[in-house]
Motif scaffolding. Structure first.
Motif, PDB file in Angstrom:
ATOM      1  N   GLN A 172      -5.413   1.162  -5.599  1.00  0.00           N
ATOM      2  CA  GLN A 172      -5.097   2.406  -6.226  1.00  0.00           C
ATOM      3  C   GLN A 172      -3.701   2.895  -5.675  1.00  0.00           C
ATOM      4  OE1 GLN A 172      -6.972   4.453  -8.127  1.00  0.00           O
ATOM      5  NE2 GLN A 172      -8.838   3.450  -7.843  1.00  0.00           N
ATOM      6  N   MET A 173      -2.752   2.891  -6.556  1.00  0.00           N
ATOM      7  CA  MET A 173      -1.435   3.311  -6.295  1.00  0.00           C
ATOM      8  C   MET A 173      -0.623   4.147  -7.258  1.00  0.00           C
ATOM      9  SD  MET A 173       0.240   0.417  -4.073  1.00  0.00           S
ATOM     10  CE  MET A 173       1.315  -0.484  -5.067  1.00  0.00           C
ATOM     11  N   ASP A 231       0.845  -1.168   0.124  1.00  0.00           N
ATOM     12  CA  ASP A 231       0.167   0.042   0.188  1.00  0.00           C
ATOM     13  C   ASP A 231       1.061   1.284  -0.028  1.00  0.00           C
ATOM     14  OD1 ASP A 231      -3.270   0.428   1.129  1.00  0.00           O
ATOM     15  OD2 ASP A 231      -1.954   2.053   0.879  1.00  0.00           O
ATOM     16  N   ASP A 232       0.440   2.282  -0.775  1.00  0.00           N
ATOM     17  CA  ASP A 232       1.210   3.496  -0.832  1.00  0.00           C
ATOM     18  C   ASP A 232       1.121   4.324   0.344  1.00  0.00           C
ATOM     19  OD1 ASP A 232      -1.210   3.657  -1.903  1.00  0.00           O
ATOM     20  OD2 ASP A 232      -0.657   5.780  -2.294  1.00  0.00           O
ATOM     21  N   GLN A 233       0.166   4.062   0.936  1.00  0.00           N
ATOM     22  CA  GLN A 233      -0.165   4.715   2.395  1.00  0.00           C
ATOM     23  C   GLN A 233       0.463   4.302   3.581  1.00  0.00           C
ATOM     24  OE1 GLN A 233      -4.604   5.519   1.485  1.00  0.00           O
ATOM     25  NE2 GLN A 233      -4.101   7.154   2.941  1.00  0.00           N
ATOM     26  N   ASP A 280      -3.119  -3.214  -2.416  1.00  0.00           N
ATOM     27  CA  ASP A 280      -3.793  -1.880  -2.496  1.00  0.00           C
ATOM     28  C   ASP A 280      -3.988  -1.732  -4.244  1.00  0.00           C
ATOM     29  OD1 ASP A 280      -4.932   0.500  -2.209  1.00  0.00           O
ATOM     30  OD2 ASP A 280      -3.145   1.761  -2.226  1.00  0.00           O
ATOM     31  N   LYS A 328     -11.293  -0.812   2.938  1.00  0.00           N
ATOM     32  CA  LYS A 328     -10.695   0.063   3.904  1.00  0.00           C
ATOM     33  C   LYS A 328     -11.615   1.214   4.335  1.00  0.00           C
ATOM     34  CE  LYS A 328      -7.267   1.107   0.879  1.00  0.00           C
ATOM     35  NZ  LYS A 328      -5.880   1.711   0.464  1.00  0.00           N
TER      36      LYS A 328
END
Ligand SMILES: [Mg+2]
Length: 332
Positions: free
Chosen positions: A62-63, A15-17, A60, A112
């Motif tokens: 959306q990245m 995940d990018d977050q 994830d 999420k």
């Protein structure tokens, strides 16, 4: 909360977050998961996947850069014959993304922010599938081994333990291709027991079977190199496939075989060439080319076998040298 059946799991979170990864990692550790590895980008994800071979991937969608879909496709390609469960992480508003995720190889999804009980339930379901899949792989491997054993039995002659006609056809074909590639001489000998019908008629079939077994042992014992193969291709007919054996070497081999068999002294009361069991053989030797075939080699060896019989039996005849093994020795 001891939710997982067995916590010996390694899970990759992509995940990018940072916050999403950290919270998930914490939840997993609390459930007792043995190892959690994290990646914040597609490239990192691929590297981590290759390096750690995780049991399950939380991915994830959306990245920035490559999406989770792209990563899932790469993972499926890297998996080879295996299967690593992929669970997508997604927002509430992206049904299309979700459909695409399953299409490219994802197995399930989590919305999420991820609730602990839902996460544990999905992991448990995936674990169950993983266990079944591993059992299936091990059964498949056992089947493969059993099949190999079965194939080797199919190519054995029950009476003598030598390779049978079916195995002979396969092995000769393989050796022709190998010899052609390495430009090496390949020898084929076809031999049969002299006056075997008379042997059977005089002593009976049980004695005949014993004779076949003894001759087979002699043939097997003279085939000393691992690639030399002795086969029983008919009732009292045998074939020897001898890779990397030139014409003169084949003649020496034939004389050695004749001597070893004579030394066994199997009494043959109905033979008109000897008091003991003897064989006649035809030899063909060539460096195979595109034209060389099983049929061609067998035909030449057969023709040479008839020549050996016509010249009095208890001898080998070379198709290419047009000599018997005894004449070949006298010339040297
Ligand atoms: Mg994201």
């Amino acid at each position: 909360m001891a939710i997982l059946q067995n916590t010996d799991l390694r899970i990759l979170i992509v995940d990018d977050q940072d916050s999403v990864r950290l919270v998930l990692a914490e939840q997993l550790i609390k459930m007792g998961v043995r190892e959690v590895v994290q990646a914040r980008s597609a490239i990192e994800a691929i590297e981590m996947f290759a390096a750690h071979k995780p049991d399950i991937v939380l991915l994830d969608i959306q990245m920035p850069g490559h999406s989770g879909h792209w990563i899932a496709e790469q993972i499926r390609n890297m998996d080879g014959g295996h299967w690593t469960p992929i669970i997508f992480l997604t927002g509430l508003d992206s049904d299309e993304d979700l459909w695409e995720g399953i299409r490219v190889g994802g197995d399930d999804y989590l919305i999420k922010p991820v609730r602990s009980t839902v996460l544990a339930a999905k992991l448990r379901a995936m674990q169950r599938l993983l266990t079944m899949q591993r059992r299936l792989v091990s059964v498949t491997e056992e089947l493969y081994e059993a099949n190999k054993r079965l194939n080797s039995l199919i190519e054995r002659d029950a009476l003598t333990g030598l390779i049978n006609r079916r195995g002979f056809d396969r092995i000769l074909h393989e050796q022709i291709l190998l010899a052609r590639r390495h430009r090496l001489p390949l020898t084929l000998m076809i031999c049969d027991i002299d006056f075997f019908k008379q042997y059977n008629d005089t002593l009976g079939h049980p004695e005949g079977d014993l004779c076949l077994q003894t001759v087979s042992k002699v043939l097997g014992s003279v085939c000393q190199r691992p690639t030399d193969t002795a086969c029983r291709v008919g009732g009292e007919e045998f074939a020897l496939v001898l890779p990397n054996t030139p014409r003169s070497g084949a003649m020496m081999f034939a004389r050695a075989l004749t001597e070893v068999l004579a030394s066994r002294g199997i009494v043959h009361p109905a033979s008109s060439v000897s008091g003991v069991v003897t064989v006649s053989g035809g030899i063909t030797t060539c460096v195979p080319d595109e034209q060389t075939s099983n049929l061609g080699m067998v035909t030449r060896a057969d023709e040479a076998l008839y020549a050996a019989k016509a010249q009095g039996r208890n001898n080998f005849f070379s198709y290419e040298l047009q000599l018997t093994a005894k004449e070949h020795l006298a010339q040297r």
